[in-house]
Write a protein that holds these residues in place. Structure first.
Motif, PDB file in Angstrom:
ATOM      1  N   ALA A  18       0.303  -2.873  -7.705  1.00  0.00           N
ATOM      2  CA  ALA A  18      -0.095  -2.144  -6.497  1.00  0.00           C
ATOM      3  C   ALA A  18       0.291  -0.674  -6.593  1.00  0.00           C
ATOM      4  N   VAL A  19       1.491  -0.389  -7.096  1.00  0.00           N
ATOM      5  CA  VAL A  19       1.946   1.003  -7.243  1.00  0.00           C
ATOM      6  C   VAL A  19       1.045   1.750  -8.214  1.00  0.00           C
ATOM      7  N   ALA A  20       0.770   1.140  -9.366  1.00  0.00           N
ATOM      8  CA  ALA A  20      -0.059   1.799 -10.382  1.00  0.00           C
ATOM      9  C   ALA A  20      -1.468   2.035  -9.866  1.00  0.00           C
ATOM     10  N   LYS A  21      -2.037   1.027  -9.219  1.00  0.00           N
ATOM     11  CA  LYS A  21      -3.401   1.164  -8.720  1.00  0.00           C
ATOM     12  C   LYS A  21      -3.493   2.257  -7.664  1.00  0.00           C
ATOM     13  N   LEU A  22      -2.544   2.277  -6.733  1.00  0.00           N
ATOM     14  CA  LEU A  22      -2.550   3.287  -5.680  1.00  0.00           C
ATOM     15  C   LEU A  22      -2.440   4.686  -6.258  1.00  0.00           C
ATOM     16  N   TYR A  23      -1.428   4.900  -7.093  1.00  0.00           N
ATOM     17  CA  TYR A  23      -1.193   6.252  -7.591  1.00  0.00           C
ATOM     18  C   TYR A  23      -2.312   6.711  -8.522  1.00  0.00           C
ATOM     19  N   GLN A  81      -3.156  -1.449  -0.834  1.00  0.00           N
ATOM     20  CA  GLN A  81      -2.051  -1.271  -1.790  1.00  0.00           C
ATOM     21  C   GLN A  81      -0.781  -0.829  -1.063  1.00  0.00           C
ATOM     22  N   ARG A  82      -0.914   0.061  -0.109  1.00  0.00           N
ATOM     23  CA  ARG A  82       0.264   0.501   0.653  1.00  0.00           C
ATOM     24  C   ARG A  82       0.861  -0.666   1.438  1.00  0.00           C
ATOM     25  N   MET A  83       0.006  -1.511   1.973  1.00  0.00           N
ATOM     26  CA  MET A  83       0.497  -2.694   2.685  1.00  0.00           C
ATOM     27  C   MET A  83       1.260  -3.607   1.741  1.00  0.00           C
ATOM     28  N   LEU A  84       0.709  -3.846   0.539  1.00  0.00           N
ATOM     29  CA  LEU A  84       1.377  -4.712  -0.431  1.00  0.00           C
ATOM     30  C   LEU A  84       2.712  -4.124  -0.887  1.00  0.00           C
ATOM     31  N   ILE A  85       2.733  -2.814  -1.107  1.00  0.00           N
ATOM     32  CA  ILE A  85       3.984  -2.157  -1.541  1.00  0.00           C
ATOM     33  C   ILE A  85       5.029  -2.276  -0.449  1.00  0.00           C
ATOM     34  N   ALA A  86       4.610  -2.054   0.806  1.00  0.00           N
ATOM     35  CA  ALA A  86       5.560  -2.158   1.910  1.00  0.00           C
ATOM     36  C   ALA A  86       6.135  -3.565   2.024  1.00  0.00           C
ATOM     37  N   ARG A  87       5.277  -4.566   1.857  1.00  0.00           N
ATOM     38  CA  ARG A  87       5.770  -5.951   1.897  1.00  0.00           C
ATOM     39  C   ARG A  87       6.721  -6.227   0.747  1.00  0.00           C
TER      40      ARG A  87
END
Length: 390
Positions: free
Chosen positions: A326-331, A378-384
């Motif tokens: 998720a971090v890689a995809k978002l950034y 992705q931000r939702m997944l990272i936050a979770r």
């Protein structure tokens, strides 16, 4: 920690040579004509690209996930449409069958998919169910020895080519004890009566990628076409998307790398006021910032791929891979969109002209922030993943 090996770098050189020889000379015309180069797919297969992560018994190379990431990055550096053809062909086409298929299903579909003689699609998104995939409305009802499927899917890659052999379709097959829909995955071979391939979309970008909607009208397939266990389709496609996010991150990395190279080359050669425009800080500083974001995207993408390989070896957890993906995809995807804007600005008026590749990358980049889970998802997944309340 996740430094690429000499074998990876040698493989990169092979894929780069292929992309520059077989794709680069034709891509402007293909993009203009929205032409899907069917004959390129078997050549990609002959190079081993579709079979990188597939066991040798099905014709694959049994290589690591990092090798696939390198291949997608290099194809994406030349053209994003060709990059997504490989990414979706493996991650959304081959991977579900490889991960959840029966021996018979694997033997039936994988050899041709690995060789590039066929392509497979993944029918998840619907007109009313995108990020909210649990809102799937397509239904599959058991009728004797058949599943009868009715519904519609949207934005399905590799679903309407002359090579398409099968589409994995998610559908409601009942209701769980808690009242939630029971979702299963079913293999629907191309040409099955009742499955209609809708006309190709007119897209902002990815003109060379094949994308169609699908509709199902009393479409019958044998019960043996169920992929994995009944009711496990939701978990299956979530796992599929985790891997796909790393692949999209690699595609975005290729886009950003291309923009860095194009902007640097143009700023070094384009003259204004008696000197190269790159001598001006107003041009050189944005390019320097772009170089930083490319390196950051590369490290995040490679780390996620490395963790995926470490998970396969039993040394990492699923949670770590999900978070890293998720971090890689978002950034990387947001960096790619910024990279195309910076490169287009460096090119000035020429950047607005279709004969310059930065225009194509500019059009192609936006979908990276949407497909395989939007930036918001992705931000939702990272936050979770950080333990914040759902």
């Amino acid at each position: 920690m996740f430094e690429l090996s000499k074998e990876h770098e040698d493989f990169r050189a092979v894929v780069r040579e292929f992309a520059e020889a077989e794709v680069a000379p034709h891509i402007e015309q293909w993009d203009r004509d929205a032409y899907f180069p069917v004959d390129l797919v078997p050549r990609m297969g002959a190079l081993g690209l579709f079979g990188l992560v597939v066991p040798e018994e099905y014709g694959g190379a049994d290589a690591d996930f990092m090798s696939l990431v390198v291949a997608i990055e290099e194809l994406g550096r030349v053209d994003q449409s060709i990059g997504i053809t490989l990414s979706a062909g493996v991650g959304l086409g081959i991977n579900p069958i490889l991960s959840y298929g029966s021996d018979e299903q694997k033997e039936r579909f994988l050899p041709d998919l690995v060789a590039g003689r066929a392509l497979a699609g993944f029918g998840l998104t619907e007109p009313e169910a995108g990020s909210d995939a649990a809102a799937t409305r397509t239904r599959a009802v058991r009728d004797g020895d058949d599943w009868v499927i009715n519904g519609a899917k949207a934005f399905i890659t590799n679903s309407g080519t002359d090579l398409t052999s099968v589409v994995t379709v998610t559908a409601r097959t009942g209701t769980n004890e808690d009242g939630s829909p029971q979702i299963s995955a079913i293999l629907v071979p191309a040409g099955t009566p009742g499955m209609v391939v809708e006309p190709a979309y007119r897209k902002l970008g990815w003109h060379v990628s094949d994308t169609h909607g699908l509709s199902f009208q009393d479409c019958r397939v044998p019960v043996g076409n169920l992929l994995g266990e009944q009711g496990k389709g939701f978990k299956q496609f979530l796992k599929t998307l985790d891997d796909g996010r790393i692949a999209i991150s690699a595609l975005a990395l290729g886009c950003a790398q291309a923009c860095l190279e194009l902007a640097t080359g143009y700023a070094s050669s384009r003259q204004a006021f008696g000197r190269p425009i790159g001598a001006n800080q107003g041009v050189s500083f944005p390019i320097a910032d772009l170089a930083v974001s490319v390196e950051a995207a590369r490290m995040l993408t490679y780390k996620a791929a490395w963790l995926k390989d470490e998970l396969h070896a039993g040394r990492r957890s699923v949670r770590e891979v999900k978070q890293a993906a998720a971090v890689a995809k978002l950034y990387s995807t947001e960096a790619a969109v910024t990279a195309t804007r910076v490169a287009t600005q460096v090119f000035g008026g020429n950047g607005f002209m279709e004969e310059y590749p930065v225009a194509r990358f500019y059009r192609d980049a936006k979908i990276l922030e949407i497909g395989e889970g939007t930036s918001e998802v992705q931000r939702m997944l990272i936050a979770r993943g950080l333990g914040l309340p759902a």
